[in-house]
Write an enzyme that holds these catalytic residues in place. Structure first.
Site, PDB file in Angstrom:
ATOM      1  N   GLY A   1     -46.115 -69.555  54.584  1.00  0.00           N
ATOM      2  CA  GLY A   1     -46.437 -70.816  55.241  1.00  0.00           C
ATOM      3  C   GLY A   1     -45.185 -71.406  55.853  1.00  0.00           C
ATOM      4  O   GLY A   1     -44.068 -71.077  55.451  1.00  0.00           O
TER       5      GLY A   1
ATOM      6  N   GLN B   1     -39.660 -77.677  59.267  1.00  0.00           N
ATOM      7  CA  GLN B   1     -38.788 -76.580  58.834  1.00  0.00           C
ATOM      8  C   GLN B   1     -38.136 -75.883  60.031  1.00  0.00           C
ATOM      9  O   GLN B   1     -37.160 -75.155  59.846  1.00  0.00           O
ATOM     10  CB  GLN B   1     -39.563 -75.563  58.005  1.00  0.00           C
ATOM     11  CG  GLN B   1     -39.962 -76.079  56.640  1.00  0.00           C
ATOM     12  CD  GLN B   1     -40.703 -75.027  55.852  1.00  0.00           C
ATOM     13  OE1 GLN B   1     -41.925 -74.940  55.950  1.00  0.00           O
ATOM     14  NE2 GLN B   1     -39.962 -74.227  55.106  1.00  0.00           N
TER      15      GLN B   1
ATOM     16  N   CYS C   1     -39.424 -71.054  48.906  1.00  0.00           N
ATOM     17  CA  CYS C   1     -39.545 -71.753  50.189  1.00  0.00           C
ATOM     18  C   CYS C   1     -38.570 -71.136  51.180  1.00  0.00           C
ATOM     19  O   CYS C   1     -37.413 -70.860  50.833  1.00  0.00           O
ATOM     20  CB  CYS C   1     -39.239 -73.242  49.995  1.00  0.00           C
ATOM     21  SG  CYS C   1     -39.374 -74.224  51.498  1.00  0.00           S
ATOM     22  N   LEU C   2     -39.031 -70.939  52.410  1.00  0.00           N
ATOM     23  CA  LEU C   2     -38.162 -70.380  53.439  1.00  0.00           C
ATOM     24  C   LEU C   2     -36.956 -71.274  53.714  1.00  0.00           C
ATOM     25  O   LEU C   2     -35.922 -70.789  54.158  1.00  0.00           O
ATOM     26  CB  LEU C   2     -38.956 -70.150  54.726  1.00  0.00           C
ATOM     27  CG  LEU C   2     -40.080 -69.118  54.625  1.00  0.00           C
ATOM     28  CD1 LEU C   2     -40.856 -69.044  55.936  1.00  0.00           C
ATOM     29  CD2 LEU C   2     -39.552 -67.769  54.223  1.00  0.00           C
TER      30      LEU C   2
ATOM     31  N   HIS D   1     -47.915 -77.247  49.354  1.00  0.00           N
ATOM     32  CA  HIS D   1     -46.485 -77.085  49.627  1.00  0.00           C
ATOM     33  C   HIS D   1     -46.174 -77.485  51.078  1.00  0.00           C
ATOM     34  O   HIS D   1     -45.244 -78.258  51.330  1.00  0.00           O
ATOM     35  CB  HIS D   1     -46.099 -75.625  49.363  1.00  0.00           C
ATOM     36  CG  HIS D   1     -44.673 -75.295  49.594  1.00  0.00           C
ATOM     37  ND1 HIS D   1     -43.805 -74.992  48.570  1.00  0.00           N
ATOM     38  CD2 HIS D   1     -43.941 -75.204  50.736  1.00  0.00           C
ATOM     39  CE1 HIS D   1     -42.608 -74.717  49.083  1.00  0.00           C
ATOM     40  NE2 HIS D   1     -42.669 -74.847  50.397  1.00  0.00           N
ATOM     41  N   GLU D   2     -46.967 -76.959  52.027  1.00  0.00           N
ATOM     42  CA  GLU D   2     -46.699 -77.237  53.442  1.00  0.00           C
ATOM     43  C   GLU D   2     -47.020 -78.682  53.806  1.00  0.00           C
ATOM     44  O   GLU D   2     -46.306 -79.299  54.595  1.00  0.00           O
ATOM     45  CB  GLU D   2     -47.465 -76.256  54.340  1.00  0.00           C
ATOM     46  CG  GLU D   2     -47.111 -74.798  54.129  1.00  0.00           C
ATOM     47  CD  GLU D   2     -45.627 -74.480  54.148  1.00  0.00           C
ATOM     48  OE1 GLU D   2     -44.858 -75.165  54.850  1.00  0.00           O
ATOM     49  OE2 GLU D   2     -45.225 -73.539  53.437  1.00  0.00           O
TER      50      GLU D   2
ATOM     51  N   HIS E   1     -44.183 -80.787  52.849  1.00  0.00           N
ATOM     52  CA  HIS E   1     -43.124 -80.732  53.858  1.00  0.00           C
ATOM     53  C   HIS E   1     -43.346 -81.785  54.945  1.00  0.00           C
ATOM     54  O   HIS E   1     -42.416 -82.486  55.349  1.00  0.00           O
ATOM     55  CB  HIS E   1     -43.063 -79.352  54.525  1.00  0.00           C
ATOM     56  CG  HIS E   1     -42.164 -78.379  53.861  1.00  0.00           C
ATOM     57  ND1 HIS E   1     -40.817 -78.593  53.701  1.00  0.00           N
ATOM     58  CD2 HIS E   1     -42.411 -77.161  53.327  1.00  0.00           C
ATOM     59  CE1 HIS E   1     -40.268 -77.556  53.089  1.00  0.00           C
ATOM     60  NE2 HIS E   1     -41.226 -76.671  52.842  1.00  0.00           N
TER      61      HIS E   1
END
Length: 155
Positions: free
Chosen positions: A47, A52, A89-90, A131-132, A135
């Protein structure tokens, strides 16, 4: 399509609240396409939220193995249950931890064509959407970790 730079660690954009998208147009679709390409190019990407990649708009892309979802203005409208699971997480490469999330969520959003969609999901998809969505609200998963996990020791 183009790869975008994933913002990491202390980049202030990760902790800013994203603004709603007023109109789904070709520009928004291009951003979503770029985000999807960037997510697929990154290791372990499931995701990605727009902030991000430095864009303060309410856009996410998610693919937990059941196909790609491109969501505009996603909102969790219902949640139930509770589960603790491993997350990464990226934007925080190499950081892993256990996070408490709802077991089930209902998300309302627009798709890439501006049509309303509702997702009623459980498992990893529910975790990823939470999670997204966090963000987009300027919340990073490291603030929710209840136990850090050393992935080198897990192997």
């Amino acid at each position: 399509m183009a790869l975008r730079e994933i913002r990491t660690f202390d980049d202030e954009v990760l902790r800013k609240v994203c603004k709603p998208v007023a109109k789904v147009d070709d520009h928004v679709r291009q951003i979503l396409d770029d985000m999807a390409e960037t997510m697929y190019h990154a290791p372990n990407g499931g995701g990605l939220a727009a902030n991000q990649v430095g864009i303060l708009r309410r856009l996410i892309v998610v693919d937990m193995g059941e196909g790609l979802y491109k969501l505009v203005n996603p909102e969790i409208v219902e949640s139930s249950g509770e589960v603790v699971g491993l997350e990464g997480c990226l934007s925080f490469p190499g950081v892993w931890g256990k996070v408490k999330r709802p077991a089930r969520v209902v998300v309302k959003a627009l798709d890439e064509n501006g049509s309303p969609v509702t997702l009623d999901v459980t498992g990893d998809m529910a975790k990823c959407l939470c999670h997204e969505t966090d963000h987009l609200n300027g919340i990073v998963f490291t603030s929710k970790i209840i136990e850090y996990v050393d992935m080198d020791e897990e192997e």
